[in-house]
Design an enzyme around this catalytic site. Structure first.
Site, PDB file in Angstrom:
ATOM      1  N   GLY A  28       0.333  -0.933   0.347  1.00  0.00           N
ATOM      2  CA  GLY A  28      -0.025  -0.132   0.031  1.00  0.00           C
ATOM      3  C   GLY A  28       1.034   1.620  -0.264  1.00  0.00           C
ATOM      4  O   GLY A  28       2.184   1.270   0.336  1.00  0.00           O
ATOM      5  N   CYS A  74       5.041  -6.124   1.881  1.00  0.00           N
ATOM      6  CA  CYS A  74       5.518  -4.989   1.197  1.00  0.00           C
ATOM      7  C   CYS A  74       5.359  -3.546   2.695  1.00  0.00           C
ATOM      8  O   CYS A  74       5.073  -4.099   4.232  1.00  0.00           O
ATOM      9  CB  CYS A  74       5.757  -4.059   0.030  1.00  0.00           C
ATOM     10  SG  CYS A  74       6.310  -2.595   0.372  1.00  0.00           S
ATOM     11  N   TYR A  75       4.240  -2.803   2.662  1.00  0.00           N
ATOM     12  CA  TYR A  75       3.388  -2.376   3.108  1.00  0.00           C
ATOM     13  C   TYR A  75       2.497  -3.082   5.088  1.00  0.00           C
ATOM     14  O   TYR A  75       2.570  -3.083   5.645  1.00  0.00           O
ATOM     15  CB  TYR A  75       2.506  -1.950   3.208  1.00  0.00           C
ATOM     16  CG  TYR A  75       1.563  -0.894   4.017  1.00  0.00           C
ATOM     17  CD1 TYR A  75       1.966   0.870   4.577  1.00  0.00           C
ATOM     18  CD2 TYR A  75       0.214  -1.451   4.913  1.00  0.00           C
ATOM     19  CE1 TYR A  75       1.358   1.170   5.739  1.00  0.00           C
ATOM     20  CE2 TYR A  75      -0.628  -0.985   6.051  1.00  0.00           C
ATOM     21  CZ  TYR A  75      -0.285   0.622   5.934  1.00  0.00           C
ATOM     22  OH  TYR A  75      -0.805   1.481   7.261  1.00  0.00           O
ATOM     23  N   HIS A 103       8.118  -8.223  -3.930  1.00  0.00           N
ATOM     24  CA  HIS A 103       7.029  -7.761  -4.415  1.00  0.00           C
ATOM     25  C   HIS A 103       6.779  -8.774  -4.536  1.00  0.00           C
ATOM     26  O   HIS A 103       7.049  -9.303  -6.135  1.00  0.00           O
ATOM     27  CB  HIS A 103       6.152  -6.682  -5.038  1.00  0.00           C
ATOM     28  CG  HIS A 103       5.749  -5.755  -4.309  1.00  0.00           C
ATOM     29  ND1 HIS A 103       4.586  -5.391  -3.864  1.00  0.00           N
ATOM     30  CD2 HIS A 103       6.438  -4.175  -4.104  1.00  0.00           C
ATOM     31  CE1 HIS A 103       3.999  -4.210  -2.772  1.00  0.00           C
ATOM     32  NE2 HIS A 103       5.003  -3.523  -3.684  1.00  0.00           N
ATOM     33  N   GLU A 107       4.920 -10.443  -6.034  1.00  0.00           N
ATOM     34  CA  GLU A 107       3.216 -10.912  -6.612  1.00  0.00           C
ATOM     35  C   GLU A 107       3.834 -10.757  -9.033  1.00  0.00           C
ATOM     36  O   GLU A 107       3.337 -11.223  -9.417  1.00  0.00           O
ATOM     37  CB  GLU A 107       2.241 -10.481  -6.697  1.00  0.00           C
ATOM     38  CG  GLU A 107       2.302  -8.795  -6.389  1.00  0.00           C
ATOM     39  CD  GLU A 107       2.793  -8.870  -5.508  1.00  0.00           C
ATOM     40  OE1 GLU A 107       2.414  -6.842  -5.484  1.00  0.00           O
ATOM     41  OE2 GLU A 107       3.821  -9.044  -4.848  1.00  0.00           O
ATOM     42  N   GLY A 116     -20.698 -10.749 -28.085  1.00  0.00           N
ATOM     43  CA  GLY A 116     -19.771 -10.492 -28.830  1.00  0.00           C
ATOM     44  C   GLY A 116     -18.300 -10.518 -27.657  1.00  0.00           C
ATOM     45  O   GLY A 116     -17.183 -11.448 -28.231  1.00  0.00           O
ATOM     46  N   GLY A 117     -18.847 -10.103 -27.109  1.00  0.00           N
ATOM     47  CA  GLY A 117     -17.010  -9.837 -25.914  1.00  0.00           C
ATOM     48  C   GLY A 117     -16.625 -11.213 -25.135  1.00  0.00           C
ATOM     49  O   GLY A 117     -17.801 -12.355 -24.841  1.00  0.00           O
ATOM     50  N   ASP A 169     -16.315 -11.815 -21.969  1.00  0.00           N
ATOM     51  CA  ASP A 169     -17.240 -12.271 -20.546  1.00  0.00           C
ATOM     52  C   ASP A 169     -18.756 -12.424 -20.828  1.00  0.00           C
ATOM     53  O   ASP A 169     -19.488 -13.665 -20.190  1.00  0.00           O
ATOM     54  CB  ASP A 169     -17.310 -10.744 -19.803  1.00  0.00           C
ATOM     55  CG  ASP A 169     -16.078 -10.304 -19.146  1.00  0.00           C
ATOM     56  OD1 ASP A 169     -14.805 -11.357 -19.752  1.00  0.00           O
ATOM     57  OD2 ASP A 169     -15.871  -8.969 -18.981  1.00  0.00           O
ATOM     58  N   LYS A 178     -10.360 -11.951 -15.104  1.00  0.00           N
ATOM     59  CA  LYS A 178     -10.301 -12.810 -16.227  1.00  0.00           C
ATOM     60  C   LYS A 178      -9.698 -13.507 -16.897  1.00  0.00           C
ATOM     61  O   LYS A 178     -10.549 -14.276 -18.098  1.00  0.00           O
ATOM     62  CB  LYS A 178      -9.735 -10.922 -17.513  1.00  0.00           C
ATOM     63  CG  LYS A 178     -10.198 -11.384 -19.521  1.00  0.00           C
ATOM     64  CD  LYS A 178     -10.685 -11.270 -19.599  1.00  0.00           C
ATOM     65  CE  LYS A 178     -11.681  -9.633 -19.331  1.00  0.00           C
ATOM     66  NZ  LYS A 178     -13.239  -9.360 -20.677  1.00  0.00           N
TER      67      LYS A 178
END
Length: 511
Positions: free
Chosen positions: A55, A82-83, A169, A171, A224-225, A227, A367
């Site tokens: 953060g 980190c934080y 980090h 990640e 059409g996307g 999702d 996603k």
């Protein structure tokens, strides 16, 4: 089935969604929750582990987010980043101070003591730092696990309490063995079984949707996307012909896209799909409009009107399917400090449909997980890997007024660009790539004739979550091929430029 789950407490860092995605990718379900979650709520949630994110604050700041000390007394393993690591030290009686030298970027660090989080990690490797404050004194019972030249407590822990912190980090991809460190926490410390897979998700969701929706009337707005396509396919597998999909073709889609939606979903999967051809209607409403926000609002309002016409033909339905995904859920819980542009999704849709309940089968997924579900469901790769595409479509990739001529020019140029990216094998490396018609014309020479035609801009970016993005370093020979093809094959285009601006300061889209 109740999956084992990890709780990721969000302290406002830029990589927080990425942490949650990394945990999911490692086969463990997790939720990203606000950092002010109470100890009692955490106890009720019953996670197998807790991760404190990074953060922007200092633990000494007046408005710095804190956690109640009771969280550390629940007996649940904790991992601070980190934080989050500084907060662990500060809350448990350690010392955190402003560093004389800030650390940003890649740093070499060394594990000085074996621990569950370092299993299989080389003694020395590269991590990604981004901090000004640092831990300068550990709480009682904690020991140093790793350090750099300027950060003595790069990693620390208390094996008895199962609490660990890292200043870097893990990640981000720049941390060489960051994923392994996270995996070690999940499987070595939290004793995860790894029961989160997309195959399990599909099986469980189809079963739950059958129970909830079978015999009911279900409606889905198909864009059409990715999702909406995956959500509709999931529901269709559960209820078959009880589902009706309405696809509004506003005439602003990419080349062959509308035809592909019909081919894949109506012809291929046998869905009850209604296609509303409204291209002329949208073009007439956009005549003379150049302002991007006005274009967005006109398209959004018109989309709702067209959908309303189709929905009235169908009549009352029991359920309305929406392709809401997890980042939408996370963002909806946050205050927005500024409006950059109207959101891509159409917000007024439910108000024009006579329905009893909304069903959102993908609301727990990121996603990339949605794409994997699409693959599990057997959707074609072209559909599953489709790039993010704005709701207003090509209208906001045409600077100035939208005309039929500009649409055809842009469709052809964009198609060539995307085709050559695929041929070069770059489609998975680039987050998003597309063409834009600028509001400029320039002099050119084509054959023996002087021309005065459109400048086409090419845009391609790499990104993890679209919050930030870097311009893609496409090889010059690929760009040369694209430029030659567009200027030779596409009408009304005589100059190609390549956008090398990152986000920030630019956005990914031009409007």
């Amino acid at each position: 089935m109740q999956h084992e789950r990890v709780l990721v407490l969000d302290f406002g860092g830029q990589y927080n969604q990425l942490i949650a995605r990394r945990v999911r990718d490692l086969g463990v379900y997790c939720d990203l929750k606000p950092c002010d979650m109470s100890a009692e709520a955490i106890k009720q949630y019953a996670p197998i582990g807790i991760i404190f994110t990074g953060g922007p604050n200092s633990v000494y700041g007046d408005k710095a987010p804190r956690v109640p000390k009771e969280i550390f007394e629940l007996g649940i393993p904790i991992f601070g980043i980190c934080y989050g690591a500084q907060l662990i030290a500060f809350t448990l009686g350690g010392r955190v101070e402003n560093a004389e030298t800030s650390e940003y970027g890649k740093r070499e660090f060394t594990f000085v003591k074996d621990s569950p989080i370092s299993s299989g990690v080389p003694a020395t490797s590269v991590c990604w730092m981004s901090h000004t404050d640092r831990v300068t004194g550990l709480p009682d019972g904690f020991e140093t696990l790793a350090s750099t030249d300027s950060c003595p407590f790069t990693a620390f822990g208390n094996a008895a309490l199962q609490i660990y912190g890292v200043q870097f980090h893990p990640e981000v991809v720049h941390s060489e063995y960051g994923n392994l460190i996270l995996k070690n926490f999940l499987y070595g410390v939290c004793k995860a079984k790894g029961d989160w897979t997309m195959a399990n998700f599909v099986e469980e969701q189809v079963s739950a949707l059958k129970t909830k929706l079978k015999g009911k009337k279900v409606l889905c707005a198909m864009s059409g996307g990715v999702d909406s396509a995956v959500a509709a396919t999931l529901v269709h597998r559960a209820v078959g012909d009880d589902l009706t999909c309405v696809f509004v073709d506003h005439g602003l889609l990419r080349k062959y896209e509308a035809e592909e939606v019909v081919r894949v979903f109506r012809d291929g999967l046998g869905m009850n799909l209604i296609k509303a051809d409204a291209g002329e209607r949208f073009l007439s409403r956009l005549e003379g409009v150049s302002d991007p926000e006005k274009k967005r609002k006109i398209i959004g309002a018109e989309f709702i009107k067209v959908f309303e016409v189709e929905a009235k033909k169908i009549g009352a339905v029991d359920f309305l399917v929406q392709g809401t995904i997890y980042p939408d859920v996370i963002e909806s819980g946050k205050d927005k400090s500024a409006v950059i542009k109207s959101h891509h999704n159409v917000g007024g849709l439910p108000s024009v449909v006579d329905f009893k309940e909304i069903v959102e089968p993908l609301r727990d997924l990121f996603k990339d997980e949605v794409r994997r579900v699409g693959t599990e469901l057997g959707l074609p790769e072209d559909v599953v890997q489709r790039q993010p595409f704005p709701g207003p479509g090509l209208a906001i990739r045409i600077m100035g007024e939208v005309t039929r001529e500009k649409l055809e020019t842009l469709r052809d140029a964009d198609y060539i660009f995307r085709e050559e990216i695929r041929k070069a094998g770059l489609e998975r490396e680039i987050w998003q790539y597309f063409a834009v018609i600028t509001n400029s014309k320039t002099v050119g020479v084509q054959g023996d004739f002087r021309t005065y035609e459109n400048v086409i801009a090419l845009r391609a970016v790499t990104s993890v979550d679209a919050m930030t993005a870097d311009w893609a370093r496409i090889p010059f020979d690929v760009l040369e091929t694209v430029s030659n093809r567009i200027t030779n094959e596409v009408k009304h285009a005589n100059r190609i430029v390549y956008d090398i601006t990152s986000k920030p300061p630019a956005t990914i889209e031009w409007e």
